[in-house]
Structure formats: structure tokens, C-alpha cells
Design an enzyme around this catalytic site. Structure first.
Site, PDB file in Angstrom:
ATOM      1  N   HIS A 191     100.195 -78.340 102.693  1.00  0.00           N
ATOM      2  CA  HIS A 191     101.467 -77.695 102.613  1.00  0.00           C
ATOM      3  C   HIS A 191     101.778 -77.545 101.214  1.00  0.00           C
ATOM      4  O   HIS A 191     102.089 -78.663 100.733  1.00  0.00           O
ATOM      5  CB  HIS A 191     102.406 -78.383 103.528  1.00  0.00           C
ATOM      6  CG  HIS A 191     103.856 -77.837 103.537  1.00  0.00           C
ATOM      7  ND1 HIS A 191     104.279 -77.220 104.595  1.00  0.00           N
ATOM      8  CD2 HIS A 191     104.697 -78.112 102.720  1.00  0.00           C
ATOM      9  CE1 HIS A 191     105.782 -76.774 104.406  1.00  0.00           C
ATOM     10  NE2 HIS A 191     105.898 -77.467 103.013  1.00  0.00           N
ATOM     11  N   ASN A 196     107.529 -72.061  99.204  1.00  0.00           N
ATOM     12  CA  ASN A 196     106.426 -72.578  99.515  1.00  0.00           C
ATOM     13  C   ASN A 196     105.405 -71.397  98.861  1.00  0.00           C
ATOM     14  O   ASN A 196     105.613 -70.551  98.371  1.00  0.00           O
ATOM     15  CB  ASN A 196     106.033 -72.096 101.026  1.00  0.00           C
ATOM     16  CG  ASN A 196     106.883 -72.893 101.593  1.00  0.00           C
ATOM     17  OD1 ASN A 196     107.981 -73.053 101.782  1.00  0.00           O
ATOM     18  ND2 ASN A 196     106.270 -73.995 102.635  1.00  0.00           N
ATOM     19  N   HIS A 239     103.980 -76.171  97.575  1.00  0.00           N
ATOM     20  CA  HIS A 239     105.216 -75.350  97.139  1.00  0.00           C
ATOM     21  C   HIS A 239     104.845 -74.984  95.716  1.00  0.00           C
ATOM     22  O   HIS A 239     103.969 -75.468  94.957  1.00  0.00           O
ATOM     23  CB  HIS A 239     106.352 -76.261  97.072  1.00  0.00           C
ATOM     24  CG  HIS A 239     106.990 -76.293  98.559  1.00  0.00           C
ATOM     25  ND1 HIS A 239     108.079 -75.549  98.910  1.00  0.00           N
ATOM     26  CD2 HIS A 239     106.571 -76.973  99.632  1.00  0.00           C
ATOM     27  CE1 HIS A 239     108.485 -76.017 100.062  1.00  0.00           C
ATOM     28  NE2 HIS A 239     107.478 -76.671 100.561  1.00  0.00           N
ATOM     29  N   ARG A 267     110.570 -71.485 109.629  1.00  0.00           N
ATOM     30  CA  ARG A 267     111.605 -72.968 109.545  1.00  0.00           C
ATOM     31  C   ARG A 267     111.727 -73.389 108.155  1.00  0.00           C
ATOM     32  O   ARG A 267     112.788 -73.521 107.740  1.00  0.00           O
ATOM     33  CB  ARG A 267     110.357 -73.804 110.197  1.00  0.00           C
ATOM     34  CG  ARG A 267     111.156 -75.165 110.719  1.00  0.00           C
ATOM     35  CD  ARG A 267     111.215 -75.961 109.633  1.00  0.00           C
ATOM     36  NE  ARG A 267     110.028 -76.634 108.923  1.00  0.00           N
ATOM     37  CZ  ARG A 267     109.834 -77.251 107.942  1.00  0.00           C
ATOM     38  NH1 ARG A 267     110.857 -77.814 107.131  1.00  0.00           N
ATOM     39  NH2 ARG A 267     108.587 -77.597 107.406  1.00  0.00           N
ATOM     40  N   CYS A 321     113.512 -77.054 100.187  1.00  0.00           N
ATOM     41  CA  CYS A 321     113.967 -78.108 101.067  1.00  0.00           C
ATOM     42  C   CYS A 321     115.515 -78.433 100.712  1.00  0.00           C
ATOM     43  O   CYS A 321     115.651 -78.848  99.531  1.00  0.00           O
ATOM     44  CB  CYS A 321     113.076 -79.344 101.111  1.00  0.00           C
ATOM     45  SG  CYS A 321     113.537 -80.576 101.927  1.00  0.00           S
TER      46      CYS A 321
HETATM   47  N1  COA Z   1     118.374 -82.646 117.788  1.00  0.00           N
HETATM   48  C1  COA Z   1     119.749 -82.401 117.858  1.00  0.00           C
HETATM   49  N2  COA Z   1     120.630 -83.534 117.614  1.00  0.00           N
HETATM   50  C2  COA Z   1     120.239 -84.492 117.110  1.00  0.00           C
HETATM   51  C3  COA Z   1     119.022 -84.857 116.914  1.00  0.00           C
HETATM   52  C4  COA Z   1     118.066 -83.766 117.288  1.00  0.00           C
HETATM   53  N3  COA Z   1     116.810 -83.969 117.334  1.00  0.00           N
HETATM   54  N4  COA Z   1     118.622 -86.082 116.736  1.00  0.00           N
HETATM   55  C5  COA Z   1     120.033 -86.716 116.593  1.00  0.00           C
HETATM   56  N5  COA Z   1     121.051 -85.682 116.815  1.00  0.00           N
HETATM   57  C6  COA Z   1     122.342 -85.770 116.843  1.00  0.00           C
HETATM   58  C7  COA Z   1     123.093 -87.003 117.502  1.00  0.00           C
HETATM   59  O1  COA Z   1     123.339 -86.848 118.834  1.00  0.00           O
HETATM   60  C8  COA Z   1     124.286 -87.150 116.758  1.00  0.00           C
HETATM   61  O2  COA Z   1     125.054 -86.256 117.238  1.00  0.00           O
HETATM   62  P1  COA Z   1     126.619 -86.573 117.109  1.00  0.00           P
HETATM   63  O3  COA Z   1     127.137 -86.910 115.874  1.00  0.00           O
HETATM   64  O4  COA Z   1     127.461 -85.141 117.635  1.00  0.00           O
HETATM   65  O5  COA Z   1     126.917 -87.638 118.053  1.00  0.00           O
HETATM   66  C9  COA Z   1     124.197 -86.713 115.380  1.00  0.00           C
HETATM   67  O6  COA Z   1     122.731 -85.908 115.398  1.00  0.00           O
HETATM   68  C10 COA Z   1     123.468 -87.869 114.206  1.00  0.00           C
HETATM   69  O7  COA Z   1     122.566 -88.645 115.095  1.00  0.00           O
HETATM   70  P2  COA Z   1     122.097 -89.887 114.490  1.00  0.00           P
HETATM   71  O8  COA Z   1     120.953 -90.797 115.652  1.00  0.00           O
HETATM   72  O9  COA Z   1     123.010 -90.756 113.935  1.00  0.00           O
HETATM   73  O10 COA Z   1     121.165 -89.681 113.188  1.00  0.00           O
HETATM   74  P3  COA Z   1     121.234 -89.446 111.819  1.00  0.00           P
HETATM   75  O11 COA Z   1     122.643 -88.779 111.388  1.00  0.00           O
HETATM   76  O12 COA Z   1     121.105 -90.448 111.213  1.00  0.00           O
HETATM   77  O13 COA Z   1     120.399 -88.276 111.436  1.00  0.00           O
HETATM   78  C11 COA Z   1     118.218 -86.908 111.993  1.00  0.00           C
HETATM   79  C12 COA Z   1     119.239 -88.315 111.769  1.00  0.00           C
HETATM   80  C13 COA Z   1     116.807 -87.112 111.801  1.00  0.00           C
HETATM   81  C14 COA Z   1     118.733 -86.309 113.405  1.00  0.00           C
HETATM   82  C15 COA Z   1     118.748 -85.956 110.916  1.00  0.00           C
HETATM   83  O14 COA Z   1     118.703 -86.437 109.651  1.00  0.00           O
HETATM   84  C16 COA Z   1     117.915 -84.548 111.058  1.00  0.00           C
HETATM   85  O15 COA Z   1     117.989 -83.997 111.950  1.00  0.00           O
HETATM   86  N6  COA Z   1     117.325 -84.482 109.908  1.00  0.00           N
HETATM   87  C17 COA Z   1     116.367 -83.315 109.645  1.00  0.00           C
HETATM   88  C18 COA Z   1     116.210 -83.052 108.426  1.00  0.00           C
HETATM   89  C19 COA Z   1     115.036 -81.875 108.286  1.00  0.00           C
HETATM   90  O16 COA Z   1     115.004 -81.016 109.006  1.00  0.00           O
HETATM   91  N7  COA Z   1     114.667 -81.806 107.066  1.00  0.00           N
HETATM   92  C20 COA Z   1     113.855 -80.654 106.611  1.00  0.00           C
HETATM   93  C21 COA Z   1     112.426 -80.917 107.430  1.00  0.00           C
HETATM   94  S1  COA Z   1     111.247 -81.932 106.440  1.00  0.00           S
HETATM   95 ZN    ZN Z   2     108.000 -77.449 102.603  1.00  0.00          ZN
END
Ligand code: COA
Ligand code: ZN
Length: 306
Positions: free
Chosen positions: A205, A247, A207, A13, A238
């Protein structure tokens, strides 16, 4: 001293989420099998996040249901919100992790939420997981330094940790997301945290951005921490935290543990095979601080036949 060190392998991941080269679902599964063969029994396999935010994890649903030896390995997945939890639930995930960054800006950049919103979403997600019979842990990210806001107050980290335990999290992972901490700060924060929450519910955790990950790990071990996230070959970074390098390398911690009377159950030769596979799949050289020394040992053995 508790002499068992538990390693949670996060390469699939935290490592793969940041690679430019696309790794197929089949290849991720080969890599995970190699990790299981090396003795890893806790693996963060993927994240159920938005595929727009992290395209590398878009195959999470397919991957999770195909994971090898699910009865022997504690697989977990990161989820950013209730939507992610629902996807995880549909894939029979038994352990999820939510991520709460300790600063306003980091939450904005990572999950597009304020600190208050993120705290609320993490609480809802943890509660939802528990109701569904899923173990929930919480990362408190950028726990020492934020790439946007600088030094982070330990009191804030402890308060967020408290909030996650109050919500029902079984474990809190204190994360030096960008690898900016030094041992004194790690020692101090971990001592406060273990005193308040108990070491058994905490993990670290780290890095290796500045080369301090092993020193920080030792500081955490001395503070009582016995569970660590690591990544094979130091694979990682990240995409939302500028400057975050890989990491703490799994092989580095395995070697440190072996020489310190702590058992990990991990076979170094098999782990090195997994790292070799990861290098091929990501098309980049990998390896922790111990790699050069391991290579010298290989040469010596080849030359002397020992
Ligand atoms: N899985 C899949 N799709 C998701 C989702 C999830 N958990 N959560 C939201 N979505 C989709 C929504 O359906 C939407 O889709 P669309 O554009 O086709 O309608 C889109 O993602 C945006 O959703 P929204 O609720 O407006 O969220 P956002 O754009 O503000 O994004 C997160 C918020 C949290 C979903 C996004 O920033 C994210 O996934 N971040 C993860 C970051 C990450 O992994 N960081 C590293 C680990 S720390
Ligand atoms: Zn990390």
C-alpha cells in the site's frame, strides 16, 4: 515471473475518508459501480470505524449492503476493533482489514491505543473474524516512516507482520502510509518479507507524497509482490497522518503493468470515466503521474482521427 497483478482499489475508503466535500451514499455507490465497470474485482469499500473519528465513513452499514455485483467483486472493509467487526458481520462482509501501525504514536493518533493494545485488539479482531468465517487481512501501517517518530525499523515491521500471520491473518499489507519510502528501502523490506512469508500472502500500500509511488511499486514487483492497493486518480490521504498525500494512482499502476507484461484486467478508458466521476463528486482535480500523457494522447487522437 507471475504475470498477473492484482489491484485492490481503496479509493472509496482511503480516498473518500479524507475529503472535505461530503459524498452521499448513493454517489459512493455510483463511483463503486464505475470501478466495477472498469474491471476492478477487489475493492475496499468503506470502514466500520467510529463516526466521530471519521464522519465520511458513517454510512458504512447502509453502503455495504447495497454494493453492486457482490458475487463478482471481492469487497473488503476496514475495522479498527471488535465493535467494527460486529458491524461488518451484520452487513455480511466477507473480508475485513485491521490496522496495526508500527509505532506507538501513530497508534495513539489513529485509534487511541498503545502499540501493545493495538496489537492485542488486532489479534482479537482477526481471530473473531476467522471464527465468523470472514477473511482477515492486516495492514502494518507507517512501515517505513512515521510522521511522529521518524524512521521505522524493518525488524519491527517484520515482527508485527509475523504476529499478524500468527493470529491467522490471510494476508498482510505493508503500508507506506505517508508516502515517505524510497525504492531501496521498499526493495529491502519486501525482499525480507517475501523470503520469510511468501509473496502470495503479502501486498503493498503506497502513497505518492514524494512522487516515488511508482518507483516503489516497481521495487516491490521486483521483490515478488503481485498485489497492490491503489486509489483512482490518486485520491486519498490520511486524516491522522500529517503530510500523507494521495495513494499510488490506480491508472499509474495499470499503465506500468501494461507496459511491463503484467495483466490487471482493468480497462483504462472505463477507469478514466470513473476518475472523472470522482472529480465531480469530490470537487477537486484528480489524476496520477500518467494523466498529462493520457491528455496528450487524447489531443493527438482528436487531431489526427487515429
Ligand atoms: N464503530 C462505530 N462506533 C464505534 C466503534 C466502531 N468500530 N468503536 C467505537 N465506537 C464508538 C463507541 O461506542 C463510542 O461511542 P460514544 O462516544 O457514543 O459512546 C466512541 O466510538 C468512542 O469509543 P471508544 O471505545 O472510547 O474509542 P476511542 O474514542 O478511543 O476511539 C476508535 C477508538 C478505534 C473507535 C476510533 O479511534 C476510530 O474509529 N478510529 C479509526 C481511525 C481510522 O479510520 N483511521 C484511518 C484508517 S487507518
Ligand atoms: Zn493509505
Amino acid at each position: 515471473m507471475n504475470d498477473v497483478l492484482t489491484i485492490n482499489e481503496v479509493g472509496p475508503r482511503d480516498g473518500l475518508q479524507n475529503q472535505r466535500v461530503a459524498v452521499s451514499c448513493d454517489d459512493k455507490l455510483r463511483l463503486i459501480q464505475a470501478l466495477v465497470d472498469a474491471g476492478l474485482r477487489a475493492i475496499e469499500a468503506t470502514s466500520f470505524v467510529s463516526p466521530k473519528a471519521v464522519p465520511q465513513m458513517a454510512d458504512a452499514d447502509e453502503l455495504f449492503v447495497r454494493l453492486p455485483e457482490p458475487d463478482r467483486v471481492a469487497y473488503s472493509a476496514l475495522v479498527p476493533n471488535v465493535r467494527g467487526l460486529q458491524r461488518a458481520q451484520a452487513c455480511q462482509v466477507r473480508e475485513i482489514a485491521v490496522v496495526l501501525s508500527a509505532t506507538e504514536t501513530m497508534n495513539q493518533r489513529n485509534i487511541n491505543m498503545s502499540l501493545d493494545q493495538a496489537t492485542e485488539v488486532c489479534i482479537q479482531t482477526v481471530r473473531g473474524a476467522i471464527e465468523a468465517g470472514i477473511r482477515a487481512k492486516a495492514y502494518v501501517a507507517v512501515a517505513f516512516e512515521c510522521p511522529f517518530e521518524g524512521a521505522v525499523s524493518p525488524d519491527r515491521v517484520l515482527a508485527l507482520t509475523r504476529a499478524m500471520f500468527a493470529a491467522g491473518a490471510a494476508e498482510v499489507v505493508i503500508a507506506d502510509t505517508i508516502g515517505a519510502a524510497a525504492p531501496r528501502a521498499v526493495s529491502s523490506l519486501m525482499r525480507h518479507a517475501t523470503a520469510e512469508f511468501g509473496a502470495a500472502r503479502l501486498s503493498a500500500h503506497l502513497h505518492d507524497t514524494r512522487g516515488f509511488a511508482l518507483a516503489n511499486a516497481w521495487a516491490a514487483i521486483e521483490a515478488g509482490i503481485r498485489k497492490f492497493d491503489t486509489s483512482l486518480g490518486g485520491l486519498g490521504g490520511c486524516p491522522f497522518a500529517p503530510g500523507a498525500a494521495g495513494n499510488l494512482a490506480t491508472e499509474d499502476l495499470v499503465q506500468l503493468a501494461a507496459q511491463s507484461g503484467l495483466s490487471t484486467g482493468i480497462d483504462m478508458a472505463a477507469l478514466r470515466s470513473a476518475i472523472a466521476l470522482a472529480q465531480t463528486l469530490t470537487q477537486r482535480p484528480l489524476g496520477g503521474r500518467i494523466t498529462a500523457w493520457l491528455g496528450i494522447q487524447d489531443t493527438y487522437r482528436a487531431r489526427t482521427g487515429q
